[in-house]
Enzyme design. Structure first.
Site, PDB file in Angstrom:
ATOM      1  N   ILE A 834      28.611   3.747  27.546  1.00 50.14           N
ATOM      2  CA  ILE A 834      29.663   2.829  27.974  1.00 50.14           C
ATOM      3  C   ILE A 834      29.350   2.406  29.395  1.00 50.14           C
ATOM      4  CG2 ILE A 834      32.131   2.517  28.373  1.00 50.14           C
ATOM      5  CD1 ILE A 834      32.618   4.781  26.362  1.00 50.14           C
ATOM      6  N   CYS A 835      29.210   1.120  29.603  1.00 44.64           N
ATOM      7  CA  CYS A 835      28.804   0.621  30.906  1.00 44.64           C
ATOM      8  C   CYS A 835      30.034   0.190  31.686  1.00 44.64           C
ATOM      9  CB  CYS A 835      27.832  -0.550  30.722  1.00 44.64           C
ATOM     10  SG  CYS A 835      26.889  -0.872  32.193  1.00 44.64           S
TER      11      CYS A 835
END
Length: 1021
Positions: A834-835
């Site tokens: 998850i960025c």
């Protein structure tokens, strides 16, 4: 209509067409938006008078040209200037073989450049004087030093010269491909000596580092340049003709470039070659002059080619990489002298006799301007020749479902009867070659290859797409041609090569007696991609160049023409950032610093103007001082599990643990769920975070934390049962550190506050492991994620909150035939990453990252409000600047279309796993399975499944009716409707008849499980 500008375009002033520039940055070319553009420039960046000061200052910081402006480098001054596009005329566009282009941003169809035809204007060698001494040379067009004078009379230019008649004057140069023994590499740097012809017919060899240009700059030299050195370097030079004379001026014409060191990055070894170590990273002169060293020349063509291919021939023929100021020679000088003899307006070549220059060849020219025609093969298989400025680069985000004629593609469903001895191997059911594409409808004609064998190794332990190509034998496409939706196909890069790609050849043809290593037939360039699945490869490094027909399995891509094999990235720029000088602190009119303003910065032999004084050309120089470093080192050394967490007050001052225990630290829980201040970055490579006000507004305001309804499951719940084995962080070691446990409790205190969590967010944790959380998001309305479930696992690590939470996203693969592969969002990776700047997975600005005062609630609200948005296309790295541009409308709509399909498959996956009967919980949904059933099935719930079905039916009805533009939310392409109709059938199969008994059972389960929302009991010490 004014044409949009792109990087590397050649432009001129509208007010003066003779003044040329190269575009270096535009608002839409996001790959160029490196922050602090001034840091690499020796001089200031100029501002046109029509560019306001405030946007110019922002540009000097973030590197993004304001909309309607471009950054150009003028050829006559070598200065950068930010100016409106309305002040410029587009002259030529740089496009290469293999580039993907469109005729218009509003059109769906794109094409591949298969040939370029460039006509050049050449400037011949002229006379230049230095302290009264006349020399031959090609000095740069920028102002020269005070001792130099250009001759008033210069030879006329040569016009309309095809680039195919030219070759670069010097080699090797940076970026050249070179072959050494059994390896191919790319030149990183060349360290040459210069052979200078001085006055009196003296020739001496000196190191390039001891020379400078007539402008005073230290730039790489080429044959024909004039070089200035010092007498001491002449004295120590290697004299070829004549001897050192102290009266000889230390200036001469470069008649030869002689590399003595070349730095190379080695890329690939010959297939089937001896198992040897790669060559040294630095090759010396002896190695450069050996028979084992060769420079790969893309412009070599087979000797049997008589006429250049035009639109009727699909074989590609590379030219030199034409650019302004490139130093070139004629391949056939004698023939050129006959062709350009002055009998036509194209001019006359005045040949410079070698005997007048001691045998050195000074027949070199500079490219002064050029004009290019482009041959394009379009997706519908048509071929046209266009002027380069009438085409635009197709800069769309990576599209997993895009395809072009000649590409290998396969279906997304896999065989059921694969070899039992290989349980983790999957085989696509059908493999073929794309024949043509209807881009507007997202449909393709594909010819199947009946003998193709494709094996993927699949990691069976995780659901991420960890596929590795094991076998890719295509054979010949000889089967039937079928029209298929692009959403039912995948054209993986591992199976494909493109025009311009450099490939290694597995087998050699021709039956030559010499070893392949000497013939260099193990290396070639793809020059055609026939529709039967074979490749035309030009063996451009061979002794005799020829084109051969090879099967896909006989080659391996070594260097991709689109640069996807390069891993270069921007410097983060922190070391070079600094404060701007106060604009009020201006110098006197002559440019000297006023007393006390310079801050001790020495100025060497140049003047810097502060303020905004407009010059005669409508330019101003930015009134800023050199940027100084403000690097904050937030990195941590190794920290043990028992490390103490650090707390700060509202001023950033560190608090003692006693102050925290006494309640003096005001956590964000006092003000939550107000907006989280941070901004979600696009991806891990993005430099400029998106302007979320243009997309979703404030995250918390978009998704207000309304109170739950009476029968809604608790949004926050502590479960008494064991942590499910499917939790991504179940194997992590819990911390026994008191400070960590107290902070974890505080986080849960924030989450369980009434109405703290926004609607559509459900958090579950476990009494035995409060450091582990599982969160279910229900996609917000009016987005492609609407009513779709997304599950993420979180872990609060032992040194939390010094370290941000760890997070994992479950990217469920869709069922076969339902369409859609790839990421569901630029911030959510298929491998679970998850960025988000708050998670420390993207390097945002100082105020956007995680701090000890950040909370898990901020992360949750950010994911809902800034990731699951209406137009996720603009979450891609730097793409926030593209919002509102005409060129972004269709790419954004197509991204929504793909995302909408993927999100519906998430609904199917979740419902198939929780079951209809209210009992099964399913993998990855343990802890939130009851919520999924309530959201989609319960009579008193939102009836999500019914709503999803109605939504899909409405989309299909509007789309198949036609007449409306595809937006990816309410109207889909024909190619998307085909799998979407299958999705509808599958959704209806999962729709149960709602019975009172099941609803009552679900309601009773939810009520009895909602009691643990009482305040937390303090953890035992």
């Amino acid at each position: 209509m004014e044409r949009p500008l792109h990087v590397e375009d050649i432009v001129s002033r509208k007010s003066d067409a003779t003044v040329l520039a190269v575009v270096e940055r535009t608002h839409a070319d996001v790959d160029t938006h490196e922050p602090n553009p001034k840091r690499h420039e020796p001089g200031p960046i100029k501002r046109h008078a029509d560019v306001p000061v405030a946007p110019f200052r922002r540009f000097l910081s973030d590197g993004v040209p304001p909309r309607g402006t471009v950054l150009v480098r003028w050829q006559t001054t070598d200065h950068l200037q930010l100016l409106p596009t309305s002040k410029l005329i587009l002259l030529d566009r740089s496009l290469l073989i293999g580039d993907v282009v469109r005729k218009d941003a509003r059109l769906a169809m794109s094409g591949v450049v298969i040939n370029t035809f460039t006509k050049c204007v050449l400037r011949p060698m002229g006379d230049i004087t230095y302290k009264g001494q006349t020399l031959k040379g090609l000095p740069p067009p920028v102002p020269l030093g005070p001792d130099f004078r250009r001759s008033a009379v210069q030879p006329p230019v040569i016009r309309h010269v095809p680039a195919s008649e030219l070759t670069e004057a010097d080699s090797p140069r940076e970026e050249d491909l070179v072959i050494y023994k059994e390896w191919i590499g790319r030149v990183d740097a060349v360290h040459p000596n210069l052979i200078l012809k001085l006055a009196g017919n003296c020739v001496v060899e000196v190191d390039e580092e001891h020379c400078e240009q007539p402008t005073g700059d230290v730039e790489p030299f080429a044959v024909g340049d004039v070089a200035v050195t010092k007498k001491g370097h002449l004295r120590n030079g290697r004299w070829i003709f004549g001897r050192y004379d102290p009266n000889t001026l230390p200036v001469g014409t470069v008649v030869e470039i002689r590399p003595h060191l070349v730095e190379v990055t080695w890329l690939q070894q010959r297939l089937g070659g001896a198992l040897t170590n790669e060559p040294p990273a630095v090759l010396e002169r002896d190695e450069l002059q050996s028979e084992s060293f060769h420079i790969y020349d893309r412009t070599r063509r087979p000797t049997q080619t008589v006429t250049e291919p035009r639109a009727t021939n699909t074989v590609s023929n590379s030219e030199i990489d034409v650019r302004l100021g490139l130093r070139v020679r004629f391949k056939d000088l004698a023939g050129a002298c006959v062709k350009y003899d002055g009998s036509t307006p194209n001019g006359k070549i005045t040949r410079i006799d070698r005997s007048a220059n001691l045998g050195y060849d000074l027949n070199v020219f500079d490219i002064e301007r050029f004009d290019t025609d482009i041959t394009v093969q379009w997706q519908d298989l048509s071929i046209t020749t266009e002027h380069s400025i009438d085409l635009i680069p197709d800069s769309s985000i990576e599209d997993e479902h895009a395809a072009w004629p000649g590409e290998i593609a396969h279906t997304l469903d896999y065989r059921d009867n694969h070899d039992a001895s290989m349980p983790n191997v999957e085989d696509p059911k059908k493999v073929g070659v794309i024949q043509s594409v209807n881009a507007a409808e997202r449909m393709a004609h594909i010819r199947w290859a009946p003998d193709a064998v494709v094996h993927y190794a699949v990691n069976g332990e995780t659901e991420g797409p960890t596929k590795l190509l094991l076998t890719g034998v295509v054979g010949l496409a000889s089967g039937e041609v079928e029209e298929v939706s692009l959403y039912e196909l995948e054209a993986p890069a591992a199976l494909n090569v493109r025009r311009g790609d450099i490939v290694l050849v597995y087998s050699n043809s021709g039956g030559a007696n010499e070893p392949a290593t000497q013939l260099r037939e193990w290396l070639g360039e793809v020059v055609d991609t026939p529709l039967d699945g074979t490749l035309t490869v030009r063996l451009g490094a061979a002794t005799e160049v020829r084109d051969v027909q090879l099967r896909r399995e006989e080659v391996m891509a070594a260097i991709r023409s689109d640069g996807t094999d390069d891993l270069d990235s921007w410097d983060d720029g922190e070391d070079d950032e600094g404060d701007e000088a106060d604009e009020d602190e201006v110098d006197s009119e002559d440019g000297d610093f006023a007393a006390g303003v310079a801050h001790g910065i020495a100025l060497r032999n140049r003047q810097i103007r502060f303020g905004d004084e407009v010059d005669g050309d409508g330019e101003t120089e930015g009134g800023f001082s050199d940027w100084r470093s403000e690097h904050d080192d937030d990195s941590m050394s190794d920290v043990s599990e028992e490390a103490q967490a650090r707390y700060e007050d509202e001023n950033g001052q560190t608090l003692d643990e006693e102050d925290v225990e006494d309640g003096d630290w005001e956590s964000a829980d006092e003000e939550m769920p107000d907006a989280p201040a941070q901004i979600t970055p696009p991806t891990s490579t993005s430099v400029t975070p998106p302007d979320t006000s243009k997309q979703t507004g404030d995250a918390a305001n978009d998704h207000p934390a309304e109170a739950p309804t009476a029968n809604e499951p608790p949004r926050y719940l502590i479960l008494e049962d064991a942590v499910p084995a499917t939790h991504h962080y179940v194997d992590s070691t819990p911390s026994s550190n008191l400070t960590h446990m107290k902070r974890v409790q505080k986080e849960h205190g924030i989450l369980q506050k009434p109405a703290a969590l926004p609607s559509g967010v459900y958090v579950r944790t476990w009494e035995s492991r409060l450091d582990l959380l599982r969160v279910l998001f229900i996609g917000p309305a009016e987005t492609p994620y609407a009513q779709a479930p997304f599950v993420m696992d979180f872990h609060l690590p032992p040194i939390f909150p010094t370290e941000p939470p760890h997070a994992f996203f479950y990217s469920w693969p869709g069922e076969a035939g339902l369409g859609g592969v790839g990421r569901v969002n630029p911030n959510l990776y298929e491998d679970g990453k998850i960025c988000l700047s708050l998670l420390g997975t993207w390097e945002g600005s100082k105020n956007e990252g995680w701090s000890s005062r950040s909370t898990i609630l901020q992360v949750v609200v950010s994911l809902l409000g800034l990731v699951l948005v209406k137009e996720p296309y603009f979450n891609e790295a730097g793409y926030e600047t593209l919002a509102g541009l005409e060129s972004s409308r269709r790419p954004s709509a197509l991204y929504n279309e793909r995302t909408f399909l993927r999100a519906r498959t998430f609904v199917i996956t979740a419902l198939a796993r929780v079951g209809k009967d209210g009992v099964a919980t399913g993998r990855d949904l343990e802890g939130v399975g009851d919520v999924v059933r309530w959201e989609y099935y319960a009579e008193g719930g939102p009836r999500g499944l019914e709503n999803v079905i109605k939504d899909v039916e409405g989309v299909l009805e509007r789309s198949e009716k036609g007449g409306e533009e595809v937006d990816g939310l309410t109207v889909m392409s024909k190619g998307a409707c085909i799998p979407l109709r299958r999705v509808l059938v599958r959704l209806k199969e999962l729709s149960p008849v709602v019975v009172t008994e099941i609803s009552t059972l679900l309601h009773r389960q939810l009520v009895t499980s909602s009691t643990p929302t009482a305040p937390l009991t303090p953890l035992a010490r």
